[in-house]
Design an enzyme around this catalytic site. Sequence first.
Site, PDB file in Angstrom:
ATOM      1  N   ASP A 170      -6.845  -2.426   3.784  1.00 58.21           N
ATOM      2  CA  ASP A 170      -5.554  -1.809   4.123  1.00 58.21           C
ATOM      3  C   ASP A 170      -5.242  -1.899   5.620  1.00 58.21           C
ATOM      4  O   ASP A 170      -4.641  -1.000   6.214  1.00 58.21           O
ATOM      5  CB  ASP A 170      -5.494  -0.351   3.633  1.00 58.21           C
ATOM      6  CG  ASP A 170      -5.635  -0.265   2.124  1.00 58.21           C
ATOM      7  OD1 ASP A 170      -5.158  -1.183   1.435  1.00 58.21           O
ATOM      8  OD2 ASP A 170      -6.218   0.706   1.625  1.00 58.21           O
ATOM      9  N   HIS A 203       0.858  -1.186   0.000  1.00 56.99           N
ATOM     10  CA  HIS A 203       0.000   0.000   0.000  1.00 56.99           C
ATOM     11  C   HIS A 203       0.900   1.244   0.000  1.00 56.99           C
ATOM     12  O   HIS A 203       1.858   1.315   0.766  1.00 56.99           O
ATOM     13  CB  HIS A 203      -0.907   0.000   1.234  1.00 56.99           C
ATOM     14  CG  HIS A 203      -1.853   1.155   1.247  1.00 56.99           C
ATOM     15  ND1 HIS A 203      -2.958   1.219   0.430  1.00 56.99           N
ATOM     16  CD2 HIS A 203      -1.828   2.320   1.941  1.00 56.99           C
ATOM     17  CE1 HIS A 203      -3.581   2.371   0.625  1.00 56.99           C
ATOM     18  NE2 HIS A 203      -2.923   3.055   1.539  1.00 56.99           N
TER      19      HIS A 203
HETATM   20  C1  GAR Z   1       1.350   0.731  -6.377  1.00 56.80           C
HETATM   21  O1  GAR Z   1       1.740   2.038  -6.055  1.00 56.80           O
HETATM   22  C2  GAR Z   1       0.695   0.062  -5.187  1.00 56.80           C
HETATM   23  O2  GAR Z   1       1.274   0.427  -3.964  1.00 56.80           O
HETATM   24  C3  GAR Z   1      -0.720   0.574  -5.312  1.00 56.80           C
HETATM   25  O3  GAR Z   1      -0.989   0.546  -6.691  1.00 56.80           O
HETATM   26  C4  GAR Z   1       0.219   0.738  -7.402  1.00 56.80           C
HETATM   27  C5  GAR Z   1       0.360  -0.410  -8.393  1.00 56.80           C
HETATM   28  O4  GAR Z   1       1.452  -0.193  -9.223  1.00 56.80           O
HETATM   29  N1  GAR Z   1      -1.621  -0.233  -4.591  1.00 56.80           N
HETATM   30  C6  GAR Z   1      -2.725   0.238  -4.020  1.00 56.80           C
HETATM   31  O5  GAR Z   1      -3.065   1.402  -4.065  1.00 56.80           O
HETATM   32  C7  GAR Z   1      -3.549  -0.802  -3.279  1.00 56.80           C
HETATM   33  N2  GAR Z   1      -4.495  -0.170  -2.434  1.00 56.80           N
HETATM   34  P1  GAR Z   1       2.089  -1.395 -10.045  1.00 56.80           P
HETATM   35  O6  GAR Z   1       0.951  -2.048 -10.831  1.00 56.80           O
HETATM   36  O7  GAR Z   1       3.062  -0.715 -10.947  1.00 56.80           O
HETATM   37  O8  GAR Z   1       2.728  -2.329  -9.077  1.00 56.80           O
END
Ligand code: GAR
Length: 216
Positions: A148, A112
């Site tokens: 979360d 997160h």
């Molecule tokens: C990341 O920043 C992750 O921490 C966030 O989505 C992005 C995915 O990036 N996750 C959330 O917000 C979950 N609540 P990625 O597809 O490049 O890994």
Amino acid sequence: MSAKLKLGVLISGRGSNLQSLIDATQDDSFPAEIVSVISNVPDVAGLDRAAKVDIPTSVINHKDFSGREPFEDALHEALTEAGVELVCLAGFMRILTDGFVSRWLDKMINIHPSLLPSFKGLHTHERAIEAGVRFSGCTIHFVRPEMDDGPIIAQAAVPIRQDDSPDTLAGRVLVEEHKIYPLAVKMIAEGRVSITGSRVIVSNAVNPDSTTINPA
Ligand code: GAR
């Protein structure tokens, strides 16, 4: 050599955190391997990242199911069939029911983009800047039914600059996300992580004593 921990990675998009896990597992000495990558959204970049290194991929599109439970049954079956021992949510943007969470209790982790328990939910960077906090960061935690929430395994703090936009902050936090996800998986695979109530205890942990002050 003992068997590697089998990871199933769930994604919904770009997959840069998946890439950090792929990169870590390319090292023979890394104690975990990715056996399955599943996306709930078709045609996303993360699927290509896995296919490029011959990791089995599948799309289980939530829109093809009549509700959350049949969707999650399909996810559970795919993960079980692949022999997954630890589920890694990596930008997986579906809320999971209590039933699914309890089937994978203590065997499912999430990343997160904030210092939990602050800024649960979406638009974390925008909200952290708006709140005026001096640090944000990212968290890896075990998944619990509340969104979360769950025992924290690893965090990285990132100072917020006065001229940060949500995008510039997101970029610096993402660099740290890519460090702490493989780190958390490694510690779990090495059997160094135990859960005591709402806390995680890591055996043989190295804790830096330095303090970061922002602004300096
Ligand atoms: C990341 O920043 C992750 O921490 C966030 O989505 C992005 C995915 O990036 N996750 C959330 O917000 C979950 N609540 P990625 O597809 O490049 O890994």
